[in-house]
Design a protein around this motif. Structure first.
Motif, short mmCIF file in Angstrom:
data_model
loop_
_atom_site.label_atom_id
_atom_site.label_comp_id
_atom_site.label_asym_id
_atom_site.label_seq_id
_atom_site.Cartn_x
_atom_site.Cartn_y
_atom_site.Cartn_z
N THR A 1 0.85 -1.19 0.00
CA THR A 1 0.00 0.00 0.00
C THR A 1 0.89 1.24 0.00
O THR A 1 1.65 1.46 0.94
CB THR A 1 -0.94 0.02 1.22
OG1 THR A 1 -1.68 -1.21 1.23
CG2 THR A 1 -1.90 1.19 1.16
N PHE A 2 0.79 2.00 -1.07
CA PHE A 2 1.61 3.19 -1.24
C PHE A 2 0.91 4.41 -0.63
O PHE A 2 -0.25 4.67 -0.95
CB PHE A 2 1.87 3.46 -2.73
CG PHE A 2 2.76 2.44 -3.37
CD1 PHE A 2 4.12 2.68 -3.49
CD2 PHE A 2 2.24 1.25 -3.85
CE1 PHE A 2 4.95 1.74 -4.08
CE2 PHE A 2 3.06 0.31 -4.44
CZ PHE A 2 4.42 0.55 -4.55
N PRO A 3 1.61 5.18 0.21
CA PRO A 3 1.00 6.37 0.79
C PRO A 3 1.04 7.57 -0.16
O PRO A 3 0.18 8.44 -0.12
CB PRO A 3 1.86 6.65 2.03
CG PRO A 3 3.20 6.11 1.65
CD PRO A 3 2.94 4.93 0.75
N ASP A 4 2.02 7.57 -1.03
CA ASP A 4 2.23 8.70 -1.93
C ASP A 4 1.35 8.56 -3.16
O ASP A 4 1.34 7.51 -3.81
CB ASP A 4 3.71 8.73 -2.35
CG ASP A 4 4.08 9.93 -3.19
OD1 ASP A 4 3.22 10.81 -3.38
OD2 ASP A 4 5.23 9.98 -3.67
N PRO A 5 0.59 9.61 -3.53
CA PRO A 5 -0.26 9.51 -4.71
C PRO A 5 0.53 9.34 -6.01
O PRO A 5 0.03 8.79 -6.97
CB PRO A 5 -1.03 10.82 -4.73
CG PRO A 5 -0.49 11.65 -3.64
CD PRO A 5 0.46 10.86 -2.83
#
Length: 185
Positions: free
Chosen positions: A40-44
């Motif tokens: 899961t990537f936090p950065d858009p």
């Protein structure tokens, strides 16, 4: 079959990508072993090739240590992004066949970031948990019982399998006759 969380083998990923939330789910069936990594990537706007580096790490540090052939070829990586990525990048990721199968999910809402919803989506994609199987009644089939099947098998033995014109016509006639019998009420 169910997937259960097992994060004991993911330190190699969390060390390489500290900002990405990694989880590992594995099947509880030893004969049909499946591993699914969730990143899961936090950065858009994540680094464009991060998925490729993650895939390589999984191949080297996880997949290479597996001894069961079935388990080796049943590894999945779900990449969860906080917003939609370009269609081109999504296609590039999902069609890449190196080491494991990859899926791209988008958390348009905060709820998708919750592990239950992500896991449910992944189980549907991998295990087909959303499929419902209903037995067909013998009445709905164009033939009842196995006598029709036995007749087909016994009659096809006599049909020549060569490439002569006469043999081809004989096979076509036989198939047409069988199809007409099936379509009759």
């Amino acid at each position: 079959m169910q997937l259960s969380r097992n994060d004991s083998n993911i330190r190699f990923l969390t060390d390489a990508f500290p900002s990405v939330d990694f989880r590992l789910y594995q099947s509880n069936d030893p004969d049909r072993f499946i591993s699914c990594f969730i990143a899961t990537f936090p950065d858009p706007d994540p680094e464009p090739d991060a998925w490729l580096e993650i895939t390589s790490l999984i191949a080297v540090d996880f997949q290479a240590s597996l001894t069961n052939d079935f388990a080796t070829w049943n590894i999945y990586l779900a990449l969860v992004f906080p917003r939609p990525i370009s269609r081109h990048l999504k296609y590039k990721i999902e069609s890449n066949r190196f080491a494991l199968r990859k899926m791209v999910l988008t958390s348009k809402e905060e709820s998708l970031e919750k592990s239950d919803l992500v896991l449910e989506t992944i189980e549907d994609m991998i295990l087909g948990n959303d499929l419902k199987l209903r037995p067909a009644s013998s009445e709905s089939l164009p033939f009842s019982g196995s006598s029709f099947v036995r007749e087909i098998i016994s009659s096809t033995v006599a049909i020549p399998a060569d490439t002569k014109e006469k043999s081809i016509l004989t096979r076509r006639q036989h198939i047409a006759e069988l199809l007409s019998r099936i379509s009759q009420p």
